[in-house]
Design a protein around this motif. Sequence first.
Motif, PDB file in Angstrom:
ATOM      1  N   ASP A 348       0.975  -1.703  -0.253  1.00 58.89           N
ATOM      2  CA  ASP A 348      -0.131   0.180  -0.145  1.00 58.89           C
ATOM      3  C   ASP A 348       1.238   1.233   0.343  1.00 58.89           C
ATOM      4  OD1 ASP A 348      -2.144  -1.376  -0.022  1.00 58.89           O
ATOM      5  OD2 ASP A 348      -2.340  -1.592   2.332  1.00 58.89           O
ATOM      6  N   ARG A 350       4.338   1.759  -1.351  1.00 57.78           N
ATOM      7  CA  ARG A 350       4.492   0.909  -2.502  1.00 57.78           C
ATOM      8  C   ARG A 350       3.565   1.824  -3.578  1.00 57.78           C
ATOM      9  NH1 ARG A 350       7.060  -2.103  -6.431  1.00 57.78           N
ATOM     10  NH2 ARG A 350       6.143  -1.303  -8.201  1.00 57.78           N
ATOM     11  N   ARG A 351       2.054   1.891  -3.654  1.00 59.06           N
ATOM     12  CA  ARG A 351       1.394   2.289  -4.655  1.00 59.06           C
ATOM     13  C   ARG A 351       1.173   3.797  -4.314  1.00 59.06           C
ATOM     14  NH1 ARG A 351      -0.823  -3.242  -5.133  1.00 59.06           N
ATOM     15  NH2 ARG A 351      -1.091  -3.136  -3.097  1.00 59.06           N
ATOM     16  N   HIS A 352       1.398   4.131  -2.668  1.00 60.11           N
ATOM     17  CA  HIS A 352       1.020   5.483  -2.749  1.00 60.11           C
ATOM     18  C   HIS A 352       2.743   6.211  -3.314  1.00 60.11           C
ATOM     19  CE1 HIS A 352      -0.392   9.649  -0.994  1.00 60.11           C
ATOM     20  NE2 HIS A 352       0.671   9.818  -0.608  1.00 60.11           N
ATOM     21  N   ALA A 354       4.491   5.841  -5.940  1.00 59.25           N
ATOM     22  CA  ALA A 354       3.881   5.786  -6.909  1.00 59.25           C
ATOM     23  C   ALA A 354       3.002   6.519  -7.212  1.00 59.25           C
ATOM     24  CB  ALA A 354       3.674   3.965  -7.822  1.00 59.25           C
ATOM     25  N   SER A 355       1.530   6.945  -7.052  1.00 57.93           N
ATOM     26  CA  SER A 355       0.987   8.005  -7.592  1.00 57.93           C
ATOM     27  C   SER A 355       1.393   9.172  -6.888  1.00 57.93           C
ATOM     28  CB  SER A 355      -0.506   7.724  -6.545  1.00 57.93           C
ATOM     29  OG  SER A 355      -0.543   8.483  -5.149  1.00 57.93           O
ATOM     30  N   ARG A 356       2.364   9.450  -5.950  1.00 60.77           N
ATOM     31  CA  ARG A 356       3.274  11.012  -6.306  1.00 60.77           C
ATOM     32  C   ARG A 356       4.309  10.541  -6.797  1.00 60.77           C
ATOM     33  NH1 ARG A 356      -0.856  11.597  -4.527  1.00 60.77           N
ATOM     34  NH2 ARG A 356      -1.695  12.744  -2.535  1.00 60.77           N
ATOM     35  N   ASN A 357       4.642   9.371  -8.023  1.00 62.39           N
ATOM     36  CA  ASN A 357       6.306   9.769  -8.628  1.00 62.39           C
ATOM     37  C   ASN A 357       7.287   9.576  -8.465  1.00 62.39           C
ATOM     38  OD1 ASN A 357       6.409   9.772 -11.455  1.00 62.39           O
ATOM     39  ND2 ASN A 357       6.261  11.771 -11.794  1.00 62.39           N
ATOM     40  N   ASN A 359       9.291   6.721  -7.432  1.00 70.13           N
ATOM     41  CA  ASN A 359       9.122   4.464  -7.849  1.00 70.13           C
ATOM     42  C   ASN A 359      10.365   4.799  -6.189  1.00 70.13           C
ATOM     43  OD1 ASN A 359       8.057   5.755  -9.049  1.00 70.13           O
ATOM     44  ND2 ASN A 359       9.559   4.992 -11.271  1.00 70.13           N
ATOM     45  N   ALA A 401       5.878  11.940   0.252  1.00 76.58           N
ATOM     46  CA  ALA A 401       4.846  10.994   0.130  1.00 76.58           C
ATOM     47  C   ALA A 401       4.717  10.283   1.339  1.00 76.58           C
ATOM     48  CB  ALA A 401       5.019  10.770  -1.263  1.00 76.58           C
ATOM     49  N   ALA A 405       1.344   8.546   3.618  1.00 75.20           N
ATOM     50  CA  ALA A 405       1.056   7.711   3.226  1.00 75.20           C
ATOM     51  C   ALA A 405       0.055   6.730   4.568  1.00 75.20           C
ATOM     52  CB  ALA A 405       2.240   6.484   2.571  1.00 75.20           C
ATOM     53  N   ARG A 408      -2.186   7.837   6.886  1.00 69.53           N
ATOM     54  CA  ARG A 408      -3.517   7.599   5.990  1.00 69.53           C
ATOM     55  C   ARG A 408      -4.483   6.462   6.684  1.00 69.53           C
ATOM     56  NH1 ARG A 408      -3.820   7.262   0.211  1.00 69.53           N
ATOM     57  NH2 ARG A 408      -3.816   5.039   0.391  1.00 69.53           N
TER      58      ARG A 408
END
Length: 408
Positions: A348, A350-352, A354-357, A359, A401, A405, A408
Motif C-alpha cells: 500500500d 509503495r502504491r501511494h 507511485a501515485s506521487r511519482n 519509485n 510522500a 502514506a 492515511r
Amino acid sequence: MPYDVARVRSHFPALKPGPGTGAAHFDGPGGSQTPDVVAQAVYDVLVAPLANQGDATAAERNAEAAVVGARAAMGDLLAVDPAGVVFGRSMTQLTMDLARTLAKDWGPGDEVVVTRLDHDSNVRSWVLAAEAVGATVRWVDFDPATGELDPARVAEQLGDRTRLVAFTGASNLLGSLTDVRAIADLVHAAGAQTFVDGVHLVPHAPVDLEALGADFLACSPYKFLGPHCGVLVARPETFAPLRPDKLVPASDDVPERFEIGTLPYELMAGTTAAVDFLAGLGSYHLPPDASRRDRLVASFTALEEHEDALLEQVEAGLGALPGVTVWSRARRRTPTLLATFADHDVQDVRRHLASRNVNAPAGSFYAYEASRRLGLGAAGGLRIGLAPYTDDADVDRLLEALGEALAR
Ligand SMILES: Cc1ncc(COP(=O)(O)O)c(C=O)c1O
C-alpha cells in the motif's frame, strides 16, 4: 570539488519532467536509470556497419572494438586483467554456468558454502550444482539483529573438503557490506575458492579483485548505469583450468571459452560508456592524463560521500515518521534501506509513493533466505535505494510522500 549532482542528472532523460518521466527514483538496487551517453553508445554500435568480430572489414573491426573496449573498461572498474573479463546475459546466467562448470570437479564428500544473506542467484546456483554431483551444501547465517555476516560464522563451516564459498559483497535487501577480505583469507587458508556476488557492491564502492581476495566476482552493468547484461571476472589463470560446456568450433581461449554464442556488441559498448561516465563523476580535480582506474577510484570516493550524506537525510526523515522499522543496521552499509511500517502494508505504501511519482519498490528482491530469516517472509519490505543521480529534492519528495502514506 563537490559532487555535481545537477550535472550528473542532466545526462538522464528519464529524470527530466515529462509524461511518463521525472519520477524520484529510489529503485536503483533493482536497476539504475540510463545516461544519454550509454544509450548513444548502444545506438552507435547498432547503426554502424556491424558483423561478427574480425579484422577484414570495417563491420568486423567495429564488433572487435566493442569487445576489446568493454573488456578494458571492466578491467579498469574491477582492477582485473581484461583477459579475465567474461560477458553474459546476466549475473544469474553466468553464476549458474560457472557453478555447473566447477561442479564437474566436485563429488560426494566435497562441500560448498552459501549464506542466508545472499540474493538467490548466489545461493541456488551453487545448491543446484552441488546437488547434481552429490556434493554437500553448508549454510552460513547472518545476524538478523544487525544484518551482518560475521567471518567467524563462515569459519565454522570450513573444512578439509570445502571447495568453494559463495557470498555477497553487499546485501541487495539490507545494504549490509561484507568484510570480503576477512572471509576470503579464511577461505583461502582452508584451501578453497571464493565467489563474490558484486552486483550490489560494484555500484557503490571502488572494487579491486585482488585486494578483496575474490577468486571470482560477478556483477551486472544495469545496476551501475549500464545496459542489461552480466559480467564475471577472475584472473585468467583462475579460469584457465576450467572446462565449461562449449560448441566445438567456438574459441577455447580465455575468456571466450566462457561466453556462449555471439556477444552482445551493443551492450558491451554501452557498458564501456557507463564505466567512462562513472569515471567522470568526481574526478575533475585529477590531471587530464590520469588513468581511467584512478578516475574511477576518485569518482567512487566522491559518490560515496554524496550518497552517504543523502542516506543520513533519509534515515533522519524515517526516524521522524510514526511506526517505521528500518532493518538496515549493519555498521558498514551501501545507501540502501529496507523499511516496514507498523500499521501499513508495504505494498500500500509503495502504491501511494507511485501515485506521487516516487519509485521505491516493495518485496524481498530475490533475497529469499534473508527476508525469511528476518521474519519478513515473501512480503519483505519497502526498499529505498540511492543512486548517483539522487538529489535533495528526491529525498524531500520521498519523505513527503511517505508521510502522507503513513498518515492515511
Ligand atoms: C545482489 C544481487 N545479486 C544478483 C542479482 C542478479 O543479477 P542479474 O539480474 O544480472 O542476474 C541481483 C539482481 O537484483 C542482485 O541484486
